[in-house]
Design a protein around this motif. Sequence first.
Motif, PDB file in Angstrom:
ATOM      1  N   ARG A   1       0.847  -1.182   0.000  1.00 43.53           N
ATOM      2  CA  ARG A   1       0.000   0.000   0.000  1.00 43.53           C
ATOM      3  C   ARG A   1       0.887   1.238   0.000  1.00 43.53           C
ATOM      4  O   ARG A   1       1.705   1.426   0.914  1.00 43.53           O
ATOM      5  CB  ARG A   1      -0.937   0.044   1.202  1.00 43.53           C
ATOM      6  N   LEU A   2       0.724   2.050  -1.009  1.00 43.67           N
ATOM      7  CA  LEU A   2       1.445   3.312  -1.110  1.00 43.67           C
ATOM      8  C   LEU A   2       0.604   4.432  -0.518  1.00 43.67           C
ATOM      9  O   LEU A   2      -0.629   4.394  -0.589  1.00 43.67           O
ATOM     10  CB  LEU A   2       1.771   3.640  -2.564  1.00 43.67           C
ATOM     11  N   SER A   3       1.292   5.410   0.052  1.00 39.36           N
ATOM     12  CA  SER A   3       0.620   6.592   0.586  1.00 39.36           C
ATOM     13  C   SER A   3       1.250   7.844  -0.017  1.00 39.36           C
ATOM     14  O   SER A   3       2.434   7.844  -0.359  1.00 39.36           O
ATOM     15  CB  SER A   3       0.768   6.657   2.106  1.00 39.36           C
ATOM     16  N   CYS A   4       0.453   8.870  -0.131  1.00 37.80           N
ATOM     17  CA  CYS A   4       0.939  10.160  -0.626  1.00 37.80           C
ATOM     18  C   CYS A   4       0.308  11.246   0.245  1.00 37.80           C
ATOM     19  O   CYS A   4      -0.902  11.482   0.153  1.00 37.80           O
ATOM     20  CB  CYS A   4       0.571  10.354  -2.081  1.00 37.80           C
ATOM     21  N   ALA A   5       1.126  11.867   1.072  1.00 36.50           N
ATOM     22  CA  ALA A   5       0.649  12.911   1.965  1.00 36.50           C
ATOM     23  C   ALA A   5       0.888  14.279   1.339  1.00 36.50           C
ATOM     24  O   ALA A   5       2.003  14.575   0.897  1.00 36.50           O
ATOM     25  CB  ALA A   5       1.356  12.812   3.302  1.00 36.50           C
ATOM     26  N   ALA A   6      -0.151  15.090   1.311  1.00 35.30           N
ATOM     27  CA  ALA A   6      -0.055  16.434   0.743  1.00 35.30           C
ATOM     28  C   ALA A   6      -0.015  17.465   1.862  1.00 35.30           C
ATOM     29  O   ALA A   6      -0.639  17.288   2.907  1.00 35.30           O
ATOM     30  CB  ALA A   6      -1.252  16.701  -0.171  1.00 35.30           C
ATOM     31  N   SER A   7       0.709  18.540   1.620  1.00 33.66           N
ATOM     32  CA  SER A   7       0.836  19.585   2.643  1.00 33.66           C
ATOM     33  C   SER A   7      -0.344  20.533   2.655  1.00 33.66           C
ATOM     34  O   SER A   7      -0.471  21.355   3.574  1.00 33.66           O
ATOM     35  CB  SER A   7       2.128  20.385   2.415  1.00 33.66           C
ATOM     36  N   GLY A   8      -1.224  20.424   1.640  1.00 32.25           N
ATOM     37  CA  GLY A   8      -2.381  21.296   1.573  1.00 32.25           C
ATOM     38  C   GLY A   8      -3.502  20.675   0.772  1.00 32.25           C
ATOM     39  O   GLY A   8      -3.427  19.502   0.382  1.00 32.25           O
ATOM     40  N   ARG A   9      -4.530  21.464   0.530  1.00 36.38           N
ATOM     41  CA  ARG A   9      -5.705  20.969  -0.194  1.00 36.38           C
ATOM     42  C   ARG A   9      -5.355  20.658  -1.640  1.00 36.38           C
ATOM     43  O   ARG A   9      -4.655  21.414  -2.294  1.00 36.38           O
ATOM     44  CB  ARG A   9      -6.800  22.029  -0.140  1.00 36.38           C
ATOM     45  N   THR A  10      -5.859  19.520  -2.107  1.00 39.39           N
ATOM     46  CA  THR A  10      -5.648  19.134  -3.496  1.00 39.39           C
ATOM     47  C   THR A  10      -6.980  18.766  -4.127  1.00 39.39           C
ATOM     48  O   THR A  10      -7.949  18.471  -3.410  1.00 39.39           O
ATOM     49  CB  THR A  10      -4.702  17.940  -3.608  1.00 39.39           C
ATOM     50  N   PHE A  11      -7.037  18.741  -5.429  1.00 38.22           N
ATOM     51  CA  PHE A  11      -8.240  18.365  -6.154  1.00 38.22           C
ATOM     52  C   PHE A  11      -8.032  16.976  -6.722  1.00 38.22           C
ATOM     53  O   PHE A  11      -7.967  16.022  -5.974  1.00 38.22           O
ATOM     54  CB  PHE A  11      -8.577  19.437  -7.173  1.00 38.22           C
ATOM     55  N   ARG A  12      -7.886  16.827  -8.029  1.00 37.41           N
ATOM     56  CA  ARG A  12      -7.627  15.490  -8.556  1.00 37.41           C
ATOM     57  C   ARG A  12      -6.185  15.102  -8.236  1.00 37.41           C
ATOM     58  O   ARG A  12      -5.274  15.901  -8.397  1.00 37.41           O
ATOM     59  CB  ARG A  12      -7.886  15.456 -10.051  1.00 37.41           C
ATOM     60  N   MET A  13      -6.010  13.857  -7.804  1.00 40.85           N
ATOM     61  CA  MET A  13      -4.677  13.321  -7.526  1.00 40.85           C
ATOM     62  C   MET A  13      -4.480  12.059  -8.341  1.00 40.85           C
ATOM     63  O   MET A  13      -5.449  11.426  -8.777  1.00 40.85           O
ATOM     64  CB  MET A  13      -4.504  13.025  -6.038  1.00 40.85           C
ATOM     65  N   ALA A  14      -3.218  11.686  -8.521  1.00 40.38           N
ATOM     66  CA  ALA A  14      -2.943  10.542  -9.382  1.00 40.38           C
ATOM     67  C   ALA A  14      -1.645   9.856  -8.980  1.00 40.38           C
ATOM     68  O   ALA A  14      -0.802  10.431  -8.297  1.00 40.38           O
ATOM     69  CB  ALA A  14      -2.864  10.975 -10.844  1.00 40.38           C
ATOM     70  N   TRP A  15      -1.537   8.618  -9.440  1.00 39.00           N
ATOM     71  CA  TRP A  15      -0.295   7.849  -9.363  1.00 39.00           C
ATOM     72  C   TRP A  15       0.205   7.592 -10.787  1.00 39.00           C
ATOM     73  O   TRP A  15      -0.580   7.205 -11.659  1.00 39.00           O
ATOM     74  CB  TRP A  15      -0.514   6.523  -8.657  1.00 39.00           C
TER      75      TRP A  15
END
Length: 118
Positions: free
Chosen positions: A18-32
């Motif tokens: 399981r991969l995780s991606c933590a963002a420092s702020g608000r995001t809209f569409r995200m992708a790998w």
Amino acid sequence: VQLQASGGGLVQPGGSLRLSCAASGRTFRMAWFRQAPGKEREFVSAIDRSGGAYYADNVKGRFTISRDNAKNTMYLQMNSLKPEDTAVYYCAANPIYSDYTRDEYMHWGQGTQVTVSS
């Protein structure tokens, strides 16, 4: 927005990660996206803020994308892994174009290595 990907590693064929991606702020569409040695970076999966999910044909049915907006974090559950899934996996946020499969996003994480091998 800064993105931090984690969760990569070495796994045997048929295994899971399981991969995780933590963002420092608000995001809209995200992708790998992922990039194997000697190959171009390719789209893997994307998710809207509302939860709408999209997958590349070669991972559909094996990978599940999700997100927790309260934590500004996106996940990629990868099951039934194959050697051809070996690559550096990158998370991205806020696409520049409407075609979310294009690797044109405003924000990118540093990548995490996934190796599928016996």
